[in-house]
Design a protein around this motif. Structure first.
Motif, mmCIF file in Angstrom:
data_model
loop_
_atom_site.group_PDB
_atom_site.id
_atom_site.type_symbol
_atom_site.label_atom_id
_atom_site.label_comp_id
_atom_site.label_asym_id
_atom_site.label_seq_id
_atom_site.Cartn_x
_atom_site.Cartn_y
_atom_site.Cartn_z
ATOM 1 N N ALA A 1 1.075 -1.590 -0.445
ATOM 2 C CA ALA A 1 0.121 0.226 0.188
ATOM 3 C C ALA A 1 0.956 1.019 0.172
ATOM 4 O O ALA A 1 0.327 2.213 -0.479
ATOM 5 C CB ALA A 1 -0.891 -0.133 0.913
ATOM 6 N N LEU A 2 1.438 1.398 0.744
ATOM 7 C CA LEU A 2 3.039 2.453 0.867
ATOM 8 C C LEU A 2 3.770 2.410 -0.465
ATOM 9 O O LEU A 2 4.453 3.203 -0.618
ATOM 10 C CB LEU A 2 4.334 2.573 2.299
ATOM 11 N N GLY B 1 0.041 7.286 7.198
ATOM 12 C CA GLY B 1 -0.762 8.115 8.079
ATOM 13 C C GLY B 1 -2.356 7.476 7.853
ATOM 14 O O GLY B 1 -2.447 6.562 7.480
ATOM 15 N N ILE B 2 -3.126 7.889 8.192
ATOM 16 C CA ILE B 2 -4.263 7.648 8.788
ATOM 17 C C ILE B 2 -4.928 7.922 7.015
ATOM 18 O O ILE B 2 -4.738 8.838 6.844
ATOM 19 C CB ILE B 2 -5.471 7.504 10.040
ATOM 20 N N ALA B 3 -6.322 6.641 7.360
ATOM 21 C CA ALA B 3 -6.922 7.777 5.846
ATOM 22 C C ALA B 3 -8.368 7.801 6.134
ATOM 23 O O ALA B 3 -9.208 6.088 6.838
ATOM 24 C CB ALA B 3 -6.482 6.665 5.053
ATOM 25 N N THR C 1 -8.024 4.926 -2.202
ATOM 26 C CA THR C 1 -6.105 4.656 -1.977
ATOM 27 C C THR C 1 -6.212 3.014 -2.243
ATOM 28 O O THR C 1 -5.266 2.589 -2.839
ATOM 29 C CB THR C 1 -6.068 4.549 -0.122
ATOM 30 N N LYS C 2 -7.725 2.363 -2.276
ATOM 31 C CA LYS C 2 -7.230 1.006 -2.547
ATOM 32 C C LYS C 2 -8.090 1.180 -4.738
ATOM 33 O O LYS C 2 -6.900 0.257 -4.780
ATOM 34 C CB LYS C 2 -8.776 0.353 -1.946
ATOM 35 N N THR D 1 0.328 6.769 -1.598
ATOM 36 C CA THR D 1 -1.148 7.588 -0.544
ATOM 37 C C THR D 1 -0.133 8.591 0.318
ATOM 38 O O THR D 1 -0.436 8.830 1.812
ATOM 39 C CB THR D 1 -2.677 7.228 0.155
ATOM 40 N N THR D 2 1.247 8.875 -0.156
ATOM 41 C CA THR D 2 2.405 9.700 0.996
ATOM 42 C C THR D 2 1.376 11.186 0.860
ATOM 43 O O THR D 2 1.272 11.802 0.494
ATOM 44 C CB THR D 2 3.696 9.534 0.462
#
Lengths: 390, 99
Positions: A97-98, A210-212, A220-221, B17-18
């Motif tokens: 994911a990162l 971070g949080i989403a 994001t997915k 998502t940085t």
């Protein structure tokens, strides 16, 4: 041409990691992964590889270290098996994911209980949906080659994904095979230094992980899903470039004597070579049997699979893991892939080789025999665990 | 500048998502989590600042007139300020009733 040497596959894998000039290795020992990281720690200790070797207290930490190092732009490597992968699983989802291009070799071993250190694919199937590109190696050369392929692919600016190379524990990891080593010069050309798009650096602070909130998590997915799907052309391109360099061309789905075959065996990992021997034998007897080997598991090569199965009447799918209460994970995937087609081959699913049980060429012949009879009798979606003592 | 979460499309999200701008959490409206909001009775307020000190979300700011005023954009309505206020100047009121 590089030098062809007899070498234990784990050692060849470690040599590849050295040649890929990694910056950080972080690992915790677990059978049957140990020879890979032991050899790497020797290479670092002897000054043959200029990298940081982190001896961590668990696999959870092993991959966490790689997250941090990869986020700073360091080429990072880890390697694990079985329970270690299970403990690491939380972090595998975070790495993808990162979008951190870590490379991990999994020396595939089953999951407890009962405790068993030998090979099957239960471990990697437990993180099937973790978002990493996932290759399966058929032999030692595949493992060695895919270390370079994995780094070049994962670090590509249009990909940026972590990559898993599955190497069957013991069956591959502990055997000595002829390995053609590639000259360092060629590797350096094939694999340029990693230049991250975003990285952790005090001069330009960013936040990773971070949080989403619910308002943005779905986006994001979607971005992640599109990223791994669109890595497919890059995977093909990377394999092509590798083929041009070495003469060894890889494909998402590889076939053997399959063109006109009515029955296709479908395997993943080191089963491929054994099954080839079985196919040779059956062909000699005049039987219309071929082999399909799945090299790329994620992103799943739906198109290549459909093309390869177009002319077959039946697929005999051999899974080396079981989704208890359903069927084999590979068979389940293939059934889903074929659902839309008009001419669907029948699929007979065997679970074989669990916890290191040997599967010989004669076993593949027996499975084809059984499947052909069952399908003829109308059992078109059969499923059974092969070779169980009743 | 960053923007509210509901304005982002998936294509615009930075890789992984940085977050490219440090400290952008001040864009998040945590104030809409609450059901109760603090209401200050200025006649009872002694300007001690305990509400400001105890607020876990740092939602209180000192006004020019010398009162600590809650920022309802962030206040989650926990009620700690009302509990800690030594003169009972703060009461928690249902937001709905306010309307």
């Amino acid at each position: 041409m590089g030098k062809r040497v007899g070498m234990e596959v784990s050692i060849a894998a470690a040599e590849a990691v050295k040649q890929a000039n990694v910056d950080v290795i972080s690992a915790y020992p677990i059978t049957p992964q140990t020879h890979v990281v032991e050899h790497l720690s020797e290479l670092v200790a002897n000054g043959e590889l200029d990298a940081e070797f982190f001896c961590v207290e668990s696999e959870h930490s092993a991959l966490s270290v790689c997250l941090g190092s990869s986020a700073t732009g360091a080429r990072s490597f880890t390697c694990t098996s079985s329970q270690g992968l299970a403990l690491m699983s939380e972090i595998t989802y975070i790495a993808s994911a990162l979008r951190l291009p870590i490379v991990m070799i999994i020396a595939n071993r089953t999951l407890s209980a009962p405790i068993n250190i030998w090979n099957d694919h239960s471990d990697v199937m437990s993180i099937r949906d973790c978002g990493w590109v996932q290759f399966f190696a058929e032999n030692g050369q595949d493992v060695y080659d895919h270390v370079f392929i994995a780094y070049r692919l994962g670090e590509d600016r249009n990909v940026l994904l972590p990559v898993i190379i599955n190497m069957d524990g013991f069956t591959l990891s502990h055997v000595i095979e002829p390995i053609e080593l590639i000259d360092q010069e060629k590797i350096d050309q094939f694999l340029p230094p990693y230049k991250p798009v975003l990285s952790l650096h005090p001069d330009r602070p960013v936040t990773m992980g971070g949080i989403a909130l619910p308002g943005i998590f779905t986006e994001t997915k979607k971005a992640q899903e599109v990223a791994i799907r669109s890595s497919m052309p890059k995977i093909l391109e990377t394999w092509k470039a590798f083929g041009e360099m070495t003469g060894r061309y890889y494909h998402p789905i590889e076939t053997y004597k399959a063109e006109d075959a009515e029955t296709l065996l479908v395997t993943m990992g080191s089963f491929g070579e054994t099954a080839s021997a079985a196919v040779d034998k059956m062909r000699e007897e005049g039987r219309s049997v071929g082999l399909m080997k799945i090299r790329l598991w994620r992103p799943f090569p739906f198109d290549a699979f459909k093309t390869a199965s177009l002319n077959a009447k039946q697929l005999v799918v051999i899974d080396r893991a079981i989704s208890v209460g359903a069927c084999g994970p590979v068979a389940s995937e293939l059934k889903a892939a074929l659902y839309e087609g008009h001419q669907r081959p029948s699929i007979y699913n065997f679970i074989a080789g669990l916890g290191g049980r040997d599967v010989a060429p004669s076993d593949f012949v027996k499975m084809v025999d059984k499947a052909e009879i069952e399908i003829e009798e109308g059992n078109k979606e059969g499923f059974e665990i092969y070779g169980v003592r009743e | 500048m960053t923007k509210p979460e509901l304005e982002w499309t998936w294509k615009e999200l930075p890789i992984g998502t940085t977050m490219l701008e440090p400290g952008n959490s001040d864009q998040y409206r945590t104030g809409d989590w609450k059901t109760l909001k603090p209401v200050l009775n200025k006649e009872l307020c002694i300007h001690c600042g305990l509400c400001y000190i105890f607020c876990p979300d740092m939602s209180y700011n000192l006004s020019e007139a010398g009162y600590f005023i809650v920022d309802l954009f962030y206040c989650k309505g926990c009620g700690i300020c009302a509990k800690e206020c030594p003169t009972g100047a703060i009461t928690m009121v249902l937001e709905e009733e306010e309307k």
